[in-house]
Design a protein around this motif. Structure first.
Motif, mmCIF file in Angstrom:
data_model
loop_
_atom_site.group_PDB
_atom_site.id
_atom_site.type_symbol
_atom_site.label_atom_id
_atom_site.label_comp_id
_atom_site.label_asym_id
_atom_site.label_seq_id
_atom_site.Cartn_x
_atom_site.Cartn_y
_atom_site.Cartn_z
ATOM 1 N N PHE A 1 0.816 -1.212 0.000
ATOM 2 C CA PHE A 1 0.000 0.000 0.000
ATOM 3 C C PHE A 1 0.851 1.264 0.000
ATOM 4 N N LEU A 2 0.216 2.322 -0.511
ATOM 5 C CA LEU A 2 0.695 3.691 -0.401
ATOM 6 C C LEU A 2 -0.365 4.464 0.358
ATOM 7 N N VAL A 3 0.050 5.357 1.222
ATOM 8 C CA VAL A 3 -0.931 6.094 2.012
ATOM 9 C C VAL A 3 -0.504 7.545 2.153
ATOM 10 N N ALA A 4 -1.480 8.434 2.160
ATOM 11 C CA ALA A 4 -1.259 9.872 2.371
ATOM 12 C C ALA A 4 -2.572 10.455 2.861
ATOM 13 N N ASN A 5 -2.568 11.743 3.184
ATOM 14 C CA ASN A 5 -3.818 12.348 3.618
ATOM 15 C C ASN A 5 -4.781 12.443 2.438
ATOM 16 N N LEU B 1 -4.073 0.568 9.351
ATOM 17 C CA LEU B 1 -3.118 1.587 9.792
ATOM 18 C C LEU B 1 -2.867 1.525 11.298
ATOM 19 N N ASP B 2 -3.775 0.903 12.037
ATOM 20 C CA ASP B 2 -3.568 0.765 13.479
ATOM 21 C C ASP B 2 -2.322 -0.054 13.791
ATOM 22 N N ASN B 3 -1.874 -0.855 12.838
ATOM 23 C CA ASN B 3 -0.686 -1.685 13.043
ATOM 24 C C ASN B 3 0.603 -0.977 12.636
ATOM 25 N N PHE B 4 0.493 0.294 12.219
ATOM 26 C CA PHE B 4 1.678 1.033 11.760
ATOM 27 C C PHE B 4 1.765 2.382 12.480
ATOM 28 N N PRO B 5 2.110 2.370 13.769
ATOM 29 C CA PRO B 5 2.189 3.638 14.513
ATOM 30 C C PRO B 5 3.249 4.591 13.970
ATOM 31 N N ASN B 6 4.321 4.059 13.408
ATOM 32 C CA ASN B 6 5.355 4.931 12.854
ATOM 33 C C ASN B 6 4.868 5.680 11.619
ATOM 34 N N ILE B 7 3.856 5.127 10.952
ATOM 35 C CA ILE B 7 3.279 5.800 9.789
ATOM 36 C C ILE B 7 2.197 6.788 10.215
ATOM 37 N N THR B 8 1.329 6.359 11.113
ATOM 38 C CA THR B 8 0.205 7.213 11.509
ATOM 39 C C THR B 8 0.657 8.506 12.188
ATOM 40 N N LYS B 9 1.789 8.463 12.883
ATOM 41 C CA LYS B 9 2.252 9.680 13.545
ATOM 42 C C LYS B 9 2.784 10.706 12.546
ATOM 43 N N ARG B 10 3.032 10.278 11.313
ATOM 44 C CA ARG B 10 3.500 11.201 10.273
ATOM 45 C C ARG B 10 2.378 11.562 9.291
ATOM 46 N N LEU B 11 1.174 11.100 9.569
ATOM 47 C CA LEU B 11 0.098 11.178 8.596
ATOM 48 C C LEU B 11 -1.018 12.107 9.067
ATOM 49 N N LYS B 12 -1.424 13.016 8.208
ATOM 50 C CA LYS B 12 -2.591 13.843 8.489
ATOM 51 C C LYS B 12 -3.848 13.027 8.203
ATOM 52 N N ARG B 13 -4.895 13.286 8.982
ATOM 53 C CA ARG B 13 -6.132 12.534 8.821
ATOM 54 C C ARG B 13 -7.242 13.477 8.360
ATOM 55 N N PRO B 14 -8.208 12.932 7.630
ATOM 56 C CA PRO B 14 -8.374 11.527 7.249
ATOM 57 C C PRO B 14 -7.350 11.115 6.198
ATOM 58 N N ALA B 15 -7.109 9.802 6.145
ATOM 59 C CA ALA B 15 -6.105 9.258 5.243
ATOM 60 C C ALA B 15 -6.753 8.363 4.196
ATOM 61 N N VAL B 16 -6.056 8.217 3.081
ATOM 62 C CA VAL B 16 -6.498 7.331 2.007
ATOM 63 C C VAL B 16 -5.311 6.474 1.593
ATOM 64 N N ALA B 17 -5.561 5.185 1.380
ATOM 65 C CA ALA B 17 -4.499 4.260 0.974
ATOM 66 C C ALA B 17 -4.838 3.636 -0.367
ATOM 67 N N LEU B 18 -3.821 3.479 -1.184
ATOM 68 C CA LEU B 18 -3.916 2.700 -2.413
ATOM 69 C C LEU B 18 -3.350 1.332 -2.086
ATOM 70 N N VAL B 19 -4.189 0.293 -2.157
ATOM 71 C CA VAL B 19 -3.807 -1.060 -1.751
ATOM 72 C C VAL B 19 -3.840 -1.974 -2.966
ATOM 73 N N SER B 20 -2.821 -2.840 -3.081
ATOM 74 C CA SER B 20 -2.764 -3.763 -4.204
ATOM 75 C C SER B 20 -1.981 -5.010 -3.809
ATOM 76 N N THR B 21 -2.276 -6.116 -4.485
ATOM 77 C CA THR B 21 -1.486 -7.336 -4.314
ATOM 78 C C THR B 21 -0.280 -7.341 -5.239
ATOM 79 N N ASN B 22 -0.159 -6.336 -6.087
ATOM 80 C CA ASN B 22 0.951 -6.221 -7.040
ATOM 81 C C ASN B 22 1.997 -5.268 -6.469
#
Length: 212
Positions: A81-85, A125-146
């Motif tokens: 995944f990629l995630v940003a606000n 995202l609850d499993n990635f505290p190092n990411i959430t602390k750098r992320l403005k909310r609400p957030a959107v993720a692009l998720v893929s198996t590729n």
């Protein structure tokens, strides 16, 4: 007088007797009834042999049986995944909509099953505290198996965070928290192309059965 050398012939299975007086250099040999066994003819016998065979067979069966942990690992799939606000991903990034629309069109032409989705406020995202602390909310993720495609999109979008996780099914991977997305309209729009319409991302959201 000629000297004589007496050879030890016990290993040949014979028994040495006294040599005759007329020729002390030629001792008589009487074959033994039970010749000594050769070393390379020795084989395991009795209960030890049976125990060896049983243990070997059990070990062979055990080594081929998958453990419960391995079975669980096989069921899980890796999601990248990629995630940003949300404002950056859905309202500001100039090429994001076109990139997703082009890929979806390509999949339709090739009759390929969709393997990428947009997830608003994803639960993983609850499993990635190092990411959430750098992320403005609400957030959107692009998720893929590729994973290869996600790396490509990371280079195109630039200002996003990248990671991966494992989930047992698509519903778990794409689970999201409810959120109301609102973006302020700019007073002056100077770009040569029209601004994205609100809700353009809806075709890329997970199936309704996957939203929680």
């Amino acid at each position: 007088m000629f000297g004589c050398t007496t050879l030890n012939l016990g290993c040949l299975g014979g028994v040495m007797l006294n040599a005759p007086a007329h020729n002390p250099c030629k001792p008589f040999l009487i074959p033994s009834k039970k010749p000594l066994p050769l070393l390379n003819s020795w084989k395991p016998i009795g209960s030890w042999k049976s125990s060896f065979s049983v243990k070997t067979a059990v070990a062979a069966v055990d080594s081929s049986d998958p453990t419960e942990t391995e079975e669980q690992a096989e069921k899980k799939k890796t999601y990248h995944f990629l995630v940003a606000n949300a404002k950056f991903m859905l309202d500001e990034e100039e090429h994001f909509k076109e990139l997703l629309a082009e890929r979806l069109r390509l999949y339709g032409e090739r009759d390929k099953e969709q393997d990428f989705w947009l997830v608003t406020e994803p639960k993983f995202l609850d499993n990635f505290p190092n990411i959430t602390k750098r992320l403005k909310r609400p957030a959107v993720a692009l998720v893929s198996t590729n994973g290869t495609w996600i790396k490509f999109m990371k280079l195109r979008l630039d200002r996003v965070l990248q990671h991966s996780f494992e989930a047992e099914n698509l519903e778990e991977a794409l689970a999201s928290n409810p959120v109301n997305l609102e973006f302020e309209k700019p007073e002056n729009w100077t770009a040569p192309y029209p601004k994205y319409e609100y809700g353009w991302w809806e075709p890329f959201l997970p199936p309704k059965t996957s939203s929680v």
